[in-house]
Design a protein around this motif. Structure first.
Motif, short mmCIF file in Angstrom:
data_model
loop_
_atom_site.label_atom_id
_atom_site.label_comp_id
_atom_site.label_asym_id
_atom_site.label_seq_id
_atom_site.Cartn_x
_atom_site.Cartn_y
_atom_site.Cartn_z
N VAL A 1 0.62 2.14 -65.98
CA VAL A 1 0.06 3.41 -66.45
C VAL A 1 1.11 4.20 -67.22
CG1 VAL A 1 -0.86 5.64 -65.69
CG2 VAL A 1 -1.75 3.53 -64.71
N GLY A 2 2.33 4.23 -66.71
CA GLY A 2 3.41 4.93 -67.41
C GLY A 2 3.67 4.32 -68.78
N ALA B 1 3.16 4.62 -74.65
CA ALA B 1 2.71 4.02 -75.91
C ALA B 1 1.72 4.93 -76.62
CB ALA B 1 2.08 2.66 -75.64
N ALA B 2 0.89 5.62 -75.87
CA ALA B 2 -0.14 6.46 -76.48
C ALA B 2 0.45 7.73 -77.09
CB ALA B 2 -1.19 6.83 -75.44
N ILE B 3 1.42 8.35 -76.45
CA ILE B 3 1.93 9.63 -76.95
C ILE B 3 3.34 9.54 -77.52
CG2 ILE B 3 0.48 10.93 -75.36
CD1 ILE B 3 3.02 11.55 -73.74
N GLY B 4 3.93 8.36 -77.52
CA GLY B 4 5.32 8.23 -77.99
C GLY B 4 5.51 8.65 -79.43
N GLY B 5 4.61 8.23 -80.31
CA GLY B 5 4.72 8.57 -81.73
C GLY B 5 4.55 10.06 -81.96
N LEU C 1 6.87 15.42 -83.18
CA LEU C 1 7.08 16.80 -82.74
C LEU C 1 8.56 17.12 -82.63
CD1 LEU C 1 5.83 19.46 -81.70
CD2 LEU C 1 5.95 18.46 -79.41
N LEU C 2 9.34 16.23 -82.05
CA LEU C 2 10.78 16.47 -81.89
C LEU C 2 11.48 16.48 -83.25
CD1 LEU C 2 11.61 14.39 -78.71
CD2 LEU C 2 11.46 16.88 -78.92
N THR C 3 11.05 15.64 -84.17
CA THR C 3 11.63 15.64 -85.51
C THR C 3 11.33 16.96 -86.23
OG1 THR C 3 11.41 13.25 -85.65
CG2 THR C 3 11.69 14.43 -87.73
N ALA C 4 10.10 17.44 -86.12
CA ALA C 4 9.73 18.71 -86.73
C ALA C 4 10.53 19.86 -86.10
CB ALA C 4 8.23 18.95 -86.58
#
Length: 57
Positions: free
Chosen positions: A33-34, A39-43, A48-51
């Motif tokens: 599950v982790g 995988a679902a929210i990694g991109g 967000l962190l780059t912005a």
């Protein structure tokens, strides 16, 4: 061969043996599950962190 079968039978009847297997399955499920969540929210998190990094002077 008799000792092996006796050992397997004893392991099967013991509560501790089945409890270990159950906890191993629960642990595997948590890892799966982790991994799926990562995988679902990694991109999206990376974007967000780059912005955020670009917004900070």
């Amino acid at each position: 061969m008799h000792k092996l079968m006796h050992g397997i039978e004893r392991f099967w009847k013991e509560e501790e043996g089945t409890e270990v297997v159950e906890w191993a399955l629960v642990g595997g499920l948590i890892v799966a599950v982790g991994g799926a969540i990562f995988a679902a929210i990694g991109g999206k998190v990376s974007t967000l962190l780059t912005a955020l990094n670009n917004a900070i002077p």
